[in-house]
Design an enzyme around this catalytic site. Structure first.
Site, PDB file in Angstrom:
ATOM      1  N   TYR A 140      41.192  45.111  32.365  1.00  0.00           N
ATOM      2  CA  TYR A 140      42.096  45.923  33.187  1.00  0.00           C
ATOM      3  C   TYR A 140      42.660  47.072  32.356  1.00  0.00           C
ATOM      4  CZ  TYR A 140      45.823  47.311  36.286  1.00  0.00           C
ATOM      5  OH  TYR A 140      46.639  48.059  37.078  1.00  0.00           O
TER       6      TYR A 140
ATOM      7  N   TYR B 153      52.680  44.197  33.335  1.00  0.00           N
ATOM      8  CA  TYR B 153      51.501  43.457  32.857  1.00  0.00           C
ATOM      9  C   TYR B 153      51.794  43.052  31.416  1.00  0.00           C
ATOM     10  CZ  TYR B 153      46.461  42.398  32.749  1.00  0.00           C
ATOM     11  OH  TYR B 153      45.239  41.773  32.686  1.00  0.00           O
TER      12      TYR B 153
HETATM   13  P1  NAD Z   1      41.177  34.702  39.841  1.00  0.00           P
HETATM   14  O1  NAD Z   1      42.426  33.904  40.011  1.00  0.00           O
HETATM   15  O2  NAD Z   1      40.161  34.657  40.916  1.00  0.00           O
HETATM   16  O3  NAD Z   1      40.421  34.342  38.489  1.00  0.00           O
HETATM   17  C1  NAD Z   1      41.015  33.898  37.308  1.00  0.00           C
HETATM   18  C2  NAD Z   1      40.393  32.557  37.014  1.00  0.00           C
HETATM   19  O4  NAD Z   1      40.687  32.168  35.680  1.00  0.00           O
HETATM   20  C3  NAD Z   1      40.924  31.436  37.924  1.00  0.00           C
HETATM   21  O5  NAD Z   1      39.836  30.837  38.604  1.00  0.00           O
HETATM   22  C4  NAD Z   1      41.545  30.448  36.939  1.00  0.00           C
HETATM   23  O6  NAD Z   1      41.400  29.118  37.355  1.00  0.00           O
HETATM   24  C5  NAD Z   1      40.723  30.756  35.698  1.00  0.00           C
HETATM   25  N1  NAD Z   1      41.321  30.299  34.441  1.00  0.00           N
HETATM   26  C6  NAD Z   1      42.566  30.466  33.965  1.00  0.00           C
HETATM   27  N2  NAD Z   1      42.687  29.878  32.758  1.00  0.00           N
HETATM   28  C7  NAD Z   1      41.483  29.340  32.461  1.00  0.00           C
HETATM   29  C8  NAD Z   1      40.969  28.596  31.372  1.00  0.00           C
HETATM   30  N3  NAD Z   1      41.741  28.281  30.324  1.00  0.00           N
HETATM   31  N4  NAD Z   1      39.688  28.169  31.411  1.00  0.00           N
HETATM   32  C9  NAD Z   1      38.897  28.461  32.465  1.00  0.00           C
HETATM   33  N5  NAD Z   1      39.313  29.171  33.537  1.00  0.00           N
HETATM   34  C10 NAD Z   1      40.602  29.603  33.522  1.00  0.00           C
HETATM   35  O7  NAD Z   1      41.680  36.180  39.563  1.00  0.00           O
HETATM   36  P2  NAD Z   1      40.930  37.552  39.271  1.00  0.00           P
HETATM   37  O8  NAD Z   1      42.004  38.567  39.379  1.00  0.00           O
HETATM   38  O9  NAD Z   1      39.718  37.721  40.093  1.00  0.00           O
HETATM   39  O10 NAD Z   1      40.565  37.440  37.741  1.00  0.00           O
HETATM   40  C11 NAD Z   1      39.243  37.472  37.240  1.00  0.00           C
HETATM   41  C12 NAD Z   1      39.171  38.463  36.085  1.00  0.00           C
HETATM   42  O11 NAD Z   1      39.346  39.776  36.604  1.00  0.00           O
HETATM   43  C13 NAD Z   1      40.250  38.255  35.026  1.00  0.00           C
HETATM   44  O12 NAD Z   1      39.720  38.514  33.749  1.00  0.00           O
HETATM   45  C14 NAD Z   1      41.239  39.357  35.385  1.00  0.00           C
HETATM   46  O13 NAD Z   1      42.063  39.741  34.317  1.00  0.00           O
HETATM   47  C15 NAD Z   1      40.281  40.439  35.788  1.00  0.00           C
HETATM   48  N6  NAD Z   1      40.868  41.560  36.528  1.00  0.00           N
HETATM   49  C16 NAD Z   1      41.576  41.329  37.664  1.00  0.00           C
HETATM   50  C17 NAD Z   1      42.165  42.402  38.334  1.00  0.00           C
HETATM   51  C18 NAD Z   1      42.967  42.164  39.597  1.00  0.00           C
HETATM   52  O14 NAD Z   1      43.708  43.050  40.002  1.00  0.00           O
HETATM   53  N7  NAD Z   1      42.847  41.018  40.243  1.00  0.00           N
HETATM   54  C19 NAD Z   1      41.997  43.702  37.857  1.00  0.00           C
HETATM   55  C20 NAD Z   1      41.240  43.903  36.693  1.00  0.00           C
HETATM   56  C21 NAD Z   1      40.684  42.827  36.031  1.00  0.00           C
END
Ligand code: NAD
Length: 297
Positions: free
Chosen positions: A179, A189
């Site tokens: 991000y 954040y």
């Molecule tokens: P999400 O909740 O779908 O995914 C995050 C996942 O991480 C969850 O399924 C959670 O169970 C898992 N998780 C947390 N700790 C863990 C661990 N120790 N071991 C294994 N799994 C673990 O949310 P998302 O937003 O789709 O996130 C996915 C990726 O996208 C992340 O890296 C996030 O930072 C990134 N991202 C998200 C956004 C946004 O706005 N949602 C923007 C940019 C980047």
């Protein structure tokens, strides 16, 4: 036609626990392109996710034109533990963990080999993050919270590549998600998450070189726009961010998870063999703006 064809390839997507996040959308796109998909799900939400799947709770978001997402296997995975000895007794005996086995990264890799043979994988997706103090500004983040964010959100990618690398067939690809808060200040954040994302991005090029030479693996990182996933909702400002991006990006549509899904499928496909070590902004051009347009001049 120049299709994304992943027929015959197997993907492992780490970080899928519902149908709202980027991991689900990526799994769906990879499946739609012909890959078989295994997922790694965090133990605390493993039961809920598998039961929800059984009960068809994701019916609204499981289909794509001409098919339907299905998982070859769902593995429990806690990406903060590399080997069984790393799991402290209080976690091992926690009620959400006690009935699960083989959820460290090394054990999960061993299970994949047991299930599918020595070289079972072509695609590895890291779609997970966790920062226990994410709501704290950096100035109010403890050392413990900061290091926990870096461990769960950045080192987890290093450990996954390290331990899944030997399982990858030639010409494989890995993708992680980051991000913009790594590059610019995004108030709210916190907890060291911005630092973790900076580490994840920096590690992308080093891993691309090392894993490229060692296993013929490409490693890329997608800097995605905001999505109201479960993880993002925990931060508390996601709806505001979605509106802000809509007003101020080069494209004024709201980001869809599927856009990241298709981009990841492309990056993991034979169409993208020239791309490795790259940070790709996929945020409707928000990152390239230097002035907000919602403020009257
Ligand atoms: P999400 O909740 O779908 O995914 C995050 C996942 O991480 C969850 O399924 C959670 O169970 C898992 N998780 C947390 N700790 C863990 C661990 N120790 N071991 C294994 N799994 C673990 O949310 P998302 O937003 O789709 O996130 C996915 C990726 O996208 C992340 O890296 C996030 O930072 C990134 N991202 C998200 C956004 C946004 O706005 N949602 C923007 C940019 C980047």
């Amino acid at each position: 036609m120049l299709p994304i064809d992943l027929t015959g390839k197997r993907a492992f997507v780490a970080g899928v626990a519902d149908d709202n996040g980027y991991g689900w959308a990526i799994a769906k796109a990879l499946h739609q392109a012909g890959a078989t998909v295994c997922v790694g799900t965090w133990p605390p939400v493993f039961g809920l996710f598998t039961k929800s799947l059984e009960r068809n709770k994701f019916a609204d978001n499981i289909e794509y034109p001409g098919g339907k997402l299905s998982f070859e296997k769902i593995y429990p995975l806690d990406a903060v533990y590399d080997v069984a000895e790393d799991v402290p007794p209080e976690v091992r005996n926690d009620k959400r963990y006690i009935e699960l086995a083989n959820y460290t990264i090394q054990e999960c890799a061993a299970q994949l080999v047991k299930d599918f043979g020595e070289k079972p994988l072509d695609i590895l997706v890291h779609s997970l993050a966790n920062g226990p103090e994410v709501k704290n500004p950096l100035l109010e983040t403890s050392r413990k919270g900061y290091l926990a964010a870096v461990s769960a959100s950045a080192y987890s990618m290093v450990a996954l590549v390290q331990r899944f690398g030997p399982l990858m067939r030639p010409n494989s690809a890995a993708v992680s998600l980051t991000y913009l808060a790594s590059e610019r200040t995004i108030p709210g954040y916190g907890g060291g998450m911005s630092s973790a994302k900076a580490a994840l991005e920096s590690d992308t090029h080093t891993l691309a070189f090392e894993a490229g030479r060692k296993w013929d693996m490409r490693v890329n990182c997608i800097s995605a726009g905001p999505l109201p996933s479960r993880a993002a909702k925990a931060i508390g400002t996601i709806e505001k961010m979605v509106s802000y991006y809509k007003l101020n990006s080069a494209r004024t549509e709201v980001m869809k998870a599927d856009e990241i899904g298709t981009l990841a499928a492309f990056l993991c496909s034979p169409l993208a063999t020239s791309v490795t070590g790259a940070l790709i902004h996929a945020d409707h051009g928000f990152h390239s703006m230097a002035m907000p347009v919602d403020v009257p001049l």
